[in-house]
Design a protein around this motif. Structure first.
Motif, short mmCIF file in Angstrom:
data_model
loop_
_atom_site.label_atom_id
_atom_site.label_comp_id
_atom_site.label_asym_id
_atom_site.label_seq_id
_atom_site.Cartn_x
_atom_site.Cartn_y
_atom_site.Cartn_z
N VAL A 1 10.54 101.97 119.62
CA VAL A 1 11.14 100.76 119.06
C VAL A 1 12.60 100.65 119.48
O VAL A 1 13.08 99.57 119.88
CB VAL A 1 11.01 100.75 117.51
N GLU A 2 13.33 101.76 119.39
CA GLU A 2 14.74 101.76 119.79
C GLU A 2 14.89 101.35 121.26
O GLU A 2 15.79 100.56 121.61
CB GLU A 2 15.34 103.14 119.56
N ALA A 3 14.02 101.87 122.11
CA ALA A 3 14.12 101.56 123.54
C ALA A 3 13.84 100.08 123.80
O ALA A 3 14.54 99.43 124.59
CB ALA A 3 13.15 102.43 124.33
N ARG A 4 12.84 99.53 123.13
CA ARG A 4 12.51 98.13 123.33
C ARG A 4 13.64 97.23 122.82
O ARG A 4 13.98 96.23 123.45
CB ARG A 4 11.20 97.80 122.64
N PHE B 1 15.64 91.59 116.67
CA PHE B 1 14.96 91.26 115.43
C PHE B 1 14.06 90.03 115.61
O PHE B 1 12.89 90.04 115.21
CB PHE B 1 15.97 91.00 114.32
N SER B 2 14.60 88.99 116.23
CA SER B 2 13.82 87.76 116.40
C SER B 2 12.75 87.90 117.47
O SER B 2 11.63 87.39 117.31
CB SER B 2 14.75 86.59 116.77
N ALA B 3 13.07 88.59 118.55
CA ALA B 3 12.15 88.66 119.69
C ALA B 3 11.12 89.77 119.57
O ALA B 3 10.06 89.70 120.20
CB ALA B 3 12.94 88.84 120.99
N TYR B 4 11.42 90.78 118.76
CA TYR B 4 10.49 91.91 118.68
C TYR B 4 10.05 92.22 117.26
O TYR B 4 8.85 92.25 116.96
CB TYR B 4 11.14 93.16 119.30
N SER B 5 10.99 92.43 116.34
CA SER B 5 10.63 92.89 114.99
C SER B 5 9.80 91.87 114.23
O SER B 5 8.78 92.22 113.61
CB SER B 5 11.90 93.24 114.20
N PRO C 1 7.86 89.24 115.41
CA PRO C 1 6.49 89.11 115.93
C PRO C 1 5.62 90.32 115.63
O PRO C 1 4.43 90.18 115.30
CB PRO C 1 6.70 88.93 117.44
N GLU C 2 6.18 91.54 115.72
CA GLU C 2 5.40 92.73 115.42
C GLU C 2 5.01 92.77 113.94
O GLU C 2 3.87 93.13 113.59
CB GLU C 2 6.20 93.99 115.78
N ALA C 3 5.93 92.40 113.06
CA ALA C 3 5.63 92.37 111.63
C ALA C 3 4.56 91.32 111.33
O ALA C 3 3.68 91.55 110.47
CB ALA C 3 6.89 92.09 110.83
N ALA C 4 4.61 90.19 112.01
CA ALA C 4 3.62 89.13 111.79
C ALA C 4 2.22 89.60 112.15
O ALA C 4 1.25 89.35 111.43
CB ALA C 4 3.99 87.89 112.58
N ILE C 5 2.11 90.31 113.28
CA ILE C 5 0.80 90.82 113.69
C ILE C 5 0.27 91.84 112.69
O ILE C 5 -0.88 91.79 112.27
CB ILE C 5 0.90 91.44 115.10
N PRO D 1 5.74 94.71 107.05
CA PRO D 1 5.57 95.83 107.99
C PRO D 1 6.40 95.71 109.27
O PRO D 1 5.86 95.60 110.38
CB PRO D 1 4.07 95.77 108.28
N PHE D 2 7.71 95.73 109.12
CA PHE D 2 8.58 95.72 110.29
C PHE D 2 8.45 97.05 111.04
O PHE D 2 8.22 98.10 110.42
CB PHE D 2 10.03 95.49 109.89
N PRO D 3 8.63 97.05 112.35
CA PRO D 3 8.57 98.31 113.10
C PRO D 3 9.64 99.28 112.61
O PRO D 3 10.76 98.85 112.27
CB PRO D 3 8.84 97.88 114.54
N PRO D 4 9.35 100.57 112.54
CA PRO D 4 10.34 101.55 112.07
C PRO D 4 11.53 101.59 113.02
O PRO D 4 11.36 101.87 114.21
CB PRO D 4 9.56 102.87 112.07
#
Length: 226
Positions: free
Chosen positions: A144-147, A159-163, A165-169, A135-138
């Motif tokens: 998501v684009e802004a972050r 990808f490492s800093a946001y995608s 961790p979000e997928a892990a949660i 479940p990676f962020p869309p």
């Protein structure tokens, strides 16, 4: 100066549940993935008498998987295929909890992101949770684009800093639908080979409880674990 109390889970995940990543299904970006998943799942759900929750990462996959399963089980007295959007969330969960009682067949519930958390189905009603993709962020979501853009400007990897961790949660939340009491038994199936093939799969696996890892053989399909 805070006092911290860390309490271990009361669940013995290694004894109560297992995780399986099928090797025979198409890759998640293959257009045939959702239909192949549903066809692979139908015999497992039939053997379990339903008790199956399918969590999808997109509405397209939700519709595709629901349509194939409805074709596999045209008689709702044999198996009720419950698809998000065709009834209210409350009604879908009520019917799923009923299971095969009152002369009705078992249930398969196919749902998207709103069912990944806040859904409590303890006991025998649910024994198989299937997650279609990691479940990676869309990527095209404006937030998501802004972050990601802000992380890039700071010299960090989105990808490492946001995608990741979000997928892990999200993965942890989805997997958490399976074991809801100290007596539950269940199987988690993640039909995305990236979990075991890609380097970041190790980080995502670490987000899951310590489940037994199953490898299917010619003589034993993984859902017979139950």
């Amino acid at each position: 100066d805070a006092h911290v109390l860390r309490v271990a889970s009361p669940f013995n995940y290694a004894q109560q549940a297992a995780v399986y990543v099928p090797r025979s299904l198409p890759r998640p970006n293959d257009p045939a993935h959702s239909q192949a998943l549903a066809s692979w799942l139908a015999p497992a759900a039939r053997q379990l008498g339903g008790r199956t929750l399918v969590l999808t990462t997109s509405l397209r996959a939700l519709r595709s998987i629901g349509e194939v399963l409805e074709a596999c089980f045209p008689d709702p007295q044999e198996m009720a295929v419950l698809v998000q959007g065709k009834a209210s969330k409350r009604r879908l969960l009520e019917r799923f909890r009923q299971g095969s009682t009152k002369g009705q067949g078992g249930c398969i519930l196919v749902a998207s992101m709103s069912f990944w958390e806040g859904v409590d189905l303890p006991g025998d009603a649910l024994q198989l949770v299937v997650i279609d993709k990691l479940p990676f962020p869309p990527p095209h979501d404006p937030l998501v684009e802004a972050r990601c853009r802000r992380l890039e400007q700071a010299g960090r990897s989105p990808f490492s800093a946001y995608s990741i961790p979000e997928a892990a949660i999200a993965l942890k939340q989805g997997a958490g639908r399976l074991i809801r009491s100290e007596t539950d038994l269940g199987l988690l199936v993640i039909t995305d080979p990236r979990l075991r093939q890609m380097p970041y799969g190790r980080k995502l696996r670490a987000a899951l409880p310590e489940l037994e890892v199953l490898v299917s053989t010619e003589n034993r399909d993984p859902y017979t674990y139950l």
